[in-house]
Every structure is written in structure tokens, then in C-alpha cells.
Design an enzyme around this catalytic site. Structure first.
Site, short mmCIF file in Angstrom:
data_model
loop_
_atom_site.label_atom_id
_atom_site.label_comp_id
_atom_site.label_asym_id
_atom_site.label_seq_id
_atom_site.Cartn_x
_atom_site.Cartn_y
_atom_site.Cartn_z
N HIS A 187 0.86 -1.18 0.00
CA HIS A 187 0.00 0.00 0.00
C HIS A 187 0.89 1.22 0.00
O HIS A 187 1.74 1.39 0.87
CB HIS A 187 -0.92 0.01 1.22
CG HIS A 187 -1.86 1.18 1.22
ND1 HIS A 187 -3.13 1.11 0.67
CD2 HIS A 187 -1.71 2.46 1.66
CE1 HIS A 187 -3.73 2.29 0.79
NE2 HIS A 187 -2.88 3.12 1.39
N CYS A 188 0.70 2.08 -0.98
CA CYS A 188 1.56 3.25 -1.17
C CYS A 188 0.81 4.52 -0.79
O CYS A 188 -0.20 4.85 -1.41
CB CYS A 188 2.03 3.33 -2.62
SG CYS A 188 3.12 4.74 -2.94
N ILE A 189 1.30 5.21 0.26
CA ILE A 189 0.62 6.44 0.68
C ILE A 189 0.82 7.56 -0.33
O ILE A 189 0.04 8.52 -0.36
CB ILE A 189 1.09 6.90 2.07
CG1 ILE A 189 2.58 7.24 2.05
CG2 ILE A 189 0.82 5.83 3.11
CD1 ILE A 189 3.07 7.85 3.34
N ASN A 192 -2.04 6.86 -2.50
CA ASN A 192 -3.27 6.62 -1.76
C ASN A 192 -4.00 5.39 -2.25
O ASN A 192 -5.22 5.37 -2.37
CB ASN A 192 -4.20 7.85 -1.86
CG ASN A 192 -5.36 7.79 -0.87
OD1 ASN A 192 -5.22 7.23 0.21
ND2 ASN A 192 -6.49 8.34 -1.25
#
Length: 415
Positions: A187-189, A192
Site C-alpha cells: 500500500h503506497c501512501i 493513496n
């Protein structure tokens, strides 16, 4: 002026290193390195110390309030990080091009509008939840058929406790997105969103385009715009070396003696010519472009190895257990050895290597460090009981998802 400029350069270097450590220090490749230790210091040890101090002083109130904000920023879906990333890129580009765009040659003025929109485009594509990225009831059978279970990292008939669906091989449930992700990477902030089977290719393109834009911006600001305008103020190498020895290749010919004075002259003249905005944007781009390039290099390595970030973490756990000497590898007795084509997408039409129809090996960790004994649990069905050997290295283990770099990359690009 010189101490201030030196401090600015040091601060930019330190900030770049800190950002890299904070976001990428958790990668398995850094687990046993000083970067990994600094990452744990930032994320684990230092917060634990602050929590103990806060508990003694305020009864833990500051920690409760700050943890809510921190959890929201890192563990909930929100656009704040995307706004920060694209806002910083937009602001820096505007500051640079406002003063310099009309001074560039025609081919630069044509190339800039082609390159600059790419990070925006690939951020949008990466942030979208695309059909083949998530596992749903409608596509579950196709996702299960996409990859074989290797019976090491992924086992059949494992039910996702949240989605209530059997988990396809290479998938992972994301608590932030609230869904199982096919071929989950992480999951890549920054986008998003989870990166999975379909949008991972756009994330690779985002890293590549961001690195190119930053490097090109540094080149435009420092070499194309500033260098011709301040180059006459440099002291040439000819004072310390024979004529032409270094000046033929050195774009910034400073003599070694008096380097600090010459650097100060360069900075002062650069600010006078282009202002602090042009010099600042050029230095920021020059010092930060290795960050996306380094992350891209790591993901290229993952493609070469036939792994995702999620799988790299799992393999790193196995490697740590192998060092303890309690991991055994066994040969699976199966009549189904061979290869089979994926049936859920067009990969069968690609003409490349085929997925193994069944794994040939099984790994098991024993609590007492002794060889697995009969009767074997159901998860170890089909393993030749006479084939167990202590496994000391991942090099002895077959990764069924590694088809070779070309086919690995082709499968990713096809989504």
C-alpha cells in the site's frame, strides 16, 4: 553568505536521506543495515521513549491525540500525501519555469510540456482502483487461476477472514483499502492506493517519470540556465593543473585550492542571476532525484527476482529462520510436474515461459529444530518423507513465480 549556503546544502542532503530512511528503510534489503536500524529508531524506539515520557508527564494525553493524527495520515485513505507531492512538484516547476522558460532553446520548450505532465498522469493511474487490482466475488475464480500456489508463501484454501473468500496466490488483504489485492505489492501512501496486479506497472512508470523530471529540472536550472550566465566568474583548473588536463570534461572547472571561495562566488552569482527560486529548485531537484531512481532500481530487482514487496518480506522472514537452523526443505511427490498456462488473462497468448503446474519443494519450520516426523500434518501432504534436508539458504529454494526477467516484466506490463 557562505556558511548559510553550506547549511542549506547540508540541510537538503539530510532531508533527502531522512525521507528515504523514513519511507524505504523498512525494505527487506535494509533490514540488517544502519538504514534499517535508523528506520526502527525513528518508527519504534524514539516513539516508545516519547510515550513513556508523555505517560509520566501528562498521563498519555499527548500520545493519544498525536497517534490519532498519525494513524490517519499513514493508515487511512486520504489525499493529503498526493496533494503534498503534486503540490511540491507544481510549485517548484512554476518557480523555475516562470523565470527561465522563454530563455530555453526551442527543443527544450517542446520537451518540457511532454515530460512534466507524466508524473501527474501516472499518479492518477496508480491511484485508481482498477478491475484486476482487487479480488471480488465476480472475478475471484479468474484471480485464483492466475497464479499457482507455491505451498511456501501461499497455500490453497486459506480464507480471508474479512472478505470471506479463499485467498488467491500472491494476494494480500489490505486493512487500509479494506479489500484483498491481487498480486499485492504494497500500500503506497504516495498514491493513496494499493499496488497490485493491474496498477503496479503505472507505479513503475511514476517512479521512472519522476526521476527523469527531477533530473531534467536540475539540468535546466543549473546547467542550461545558470552555468552560461555565471561561468566567467569561475577560477579555472589551469591554476593548479596543466592546461586542458581537466577543463576538457569538467563542466564546473573549479581549482582545488580555494574551492570554498569559488563555490561561494558561484552561489552568490547564481542567486543574483536567477534568484533563490531558480537555484533552490535546481539544488532540490539535483539532490532528490536519486530517491525515486533508487526505489525504481529496487523494484527492477524485484521484477528480476520474480517477487513483490510483500513476497520479499516473506522470503526475508524465511531467511532469518534459516539462520536459526530450524528450516527444512522437502521434495514433493506429485504426478503433476510440468507447466501450465494461466487461464484468467491473455498471458497464455504471450508466447513466453509457462507457470509451473505444481511446486516441487516444500519448506517447513520445526519448533525443536529437528527433522519433521511422521505423521505429517495435512499442509505437508505429498512430501517425500525421506527427502527432508536442513535448508541454510534461499538459493536452494525454487521460486515458481520467477519466469525470467523478460517474462516477469512482460507479465507486469500486460497487467
Amino acid at each position: 553568505m557562505e556558511p548559510l549556503l553550506r547549511h542549506i546544502v547540508i540541510a537538503i542532503f539530510a532531508l533527502s536521506f531522512l525521507v528515504f530512511t523514513v519511507f524505504f528503510g523498512r525494505l527487506p534489503v535494509f533490514r540488517k543495515t544502519p538504514i534499517g536500524f535508523l528506520h526502527r529508531l525513528i518508527w519504534q524506539y524514539f516513539p516508545a521513549l516519547l510515550r513513556r515520557i508523555d505517560s509520566a508527564v501528562t498521563g498519555g494525553r499527548i500520545y493519544r491525540y498525536s497517534s490519532r493524527t498519525w494513524n490517519y495520515l499513514l493508515y487511512e485513505k486520504h489525499p493529503l500525501v498526493i496533494i503534498f507531492f503534486l503540490g511540491l512538484l507544481t510549485t517548484a516547476s512554476t518557480l523555475l519555469l516562470y523565470q527561465t522558460y522563454t530563455t530555453f532553446a526551442a527543443w527544450h520548450r517542446l520537451l518540457i510540456p511532454l515530460l512534466l505532465p507524466l508524473p501527474y498522469l501516472f499518479t492518477y493511474l496508480s491511484s485508481r482502483t482498477l478491475p484486476n487490482t482487487v479480488v471480488t466475488h465476480s472475478n475471484h475464480s479468474a484471480q485464483v487461476a492466475a497464479y499457482p500456489y507455491d505451498r511456501i508463501l501461499f497455500h490453497p484454501n486459506i480464507l480471508c477472514r474479512t472478505c470471506r473468500l479463499p485467498k488467491p496466490a500472491r494476494s494480500k488483504h489490505c486493512s487500509i483499502c479494506g479489500t484483498c489485492v491481487a498480486r499485492a505489492d504494497h500500500h503506497c501512501i504516495w498514491v493513496n492506493n494499493c499496488l497490485g496486479r493491474e496498477n503496479y506497472r503505472w507505479f513503475l512508470a511514476l517512479l521512472a517519470s519522476t526521476a527523469v523530471v527531477l533530473l531534467y529540472g536540475a539540468y535546466l536550472a543549473l546547467i542550461v540556465f545558470l552555468y552560461p550566465r555565471v561561468h566567467d566568474r569561475f577560477t579555472h583548473y589551469d591554476h593548479a593543473f596543466p592546461a586542458g588536463l581537466l577543463s576538457s570534461w569538467a563542466p564546473w572547472p573549479l581549482r582545488l585550492k580555494g574551492f570554498r571561495e569559488d563555490l561561494n562566488t558561484v552561489m552568490v552569482e547564481s542567486i543574483a542571476v536567477g534568484g533563490i527560486s531558480v537555484l533552490g529548485v535546481g539544488l532540490l531537484a539535483a539532490l532528490t532525484w536519486p530517491l525515486p531512481l533508487g526505489l525504481l532500481a529496487y523494484h527492477v530487482y524485484l521484477v528480476w527476482a520474480g517477487m513483490t514487496t510483500n513476497e520479499a518480506n516473506k522470503w526475508a522472514d524465511w531467511r532469518d529462520q534459516m539462520r536459526e537452523g530450524n528450516v527444512y526443505i522437502g521434495r514433493i511427490q506429485s504426478p503433476h510436474h510440468g507447466h501450465a498456462r494461466a487461464t484468467s488473462n491473455s498471458y497464455a497468448e504471450m508466447g513466453g515461459e509457462l507457470w509451473p503446474l505444481a511446486p516441487r519443494q516444500m519448506l517447513v519450520r520445526t519448533e525443536d529444530g529437528e527433522i519433521p516426523r511422521e505423521p505429517l500434518p495435512p499442509a505437508l501432504e505429498g512430501v517425500d518423507p525421506d527427502s527432508w534436508e536442513r535448508c541454510h539458504s534461499l538459493e536452494a529454494v525454487e521460486n515458481v513465480y520467477d519466469l525470467g526477467f523478460a517474462d516477469n516484466l512482460r507479465e507486469i506490463l500486460r497487467g
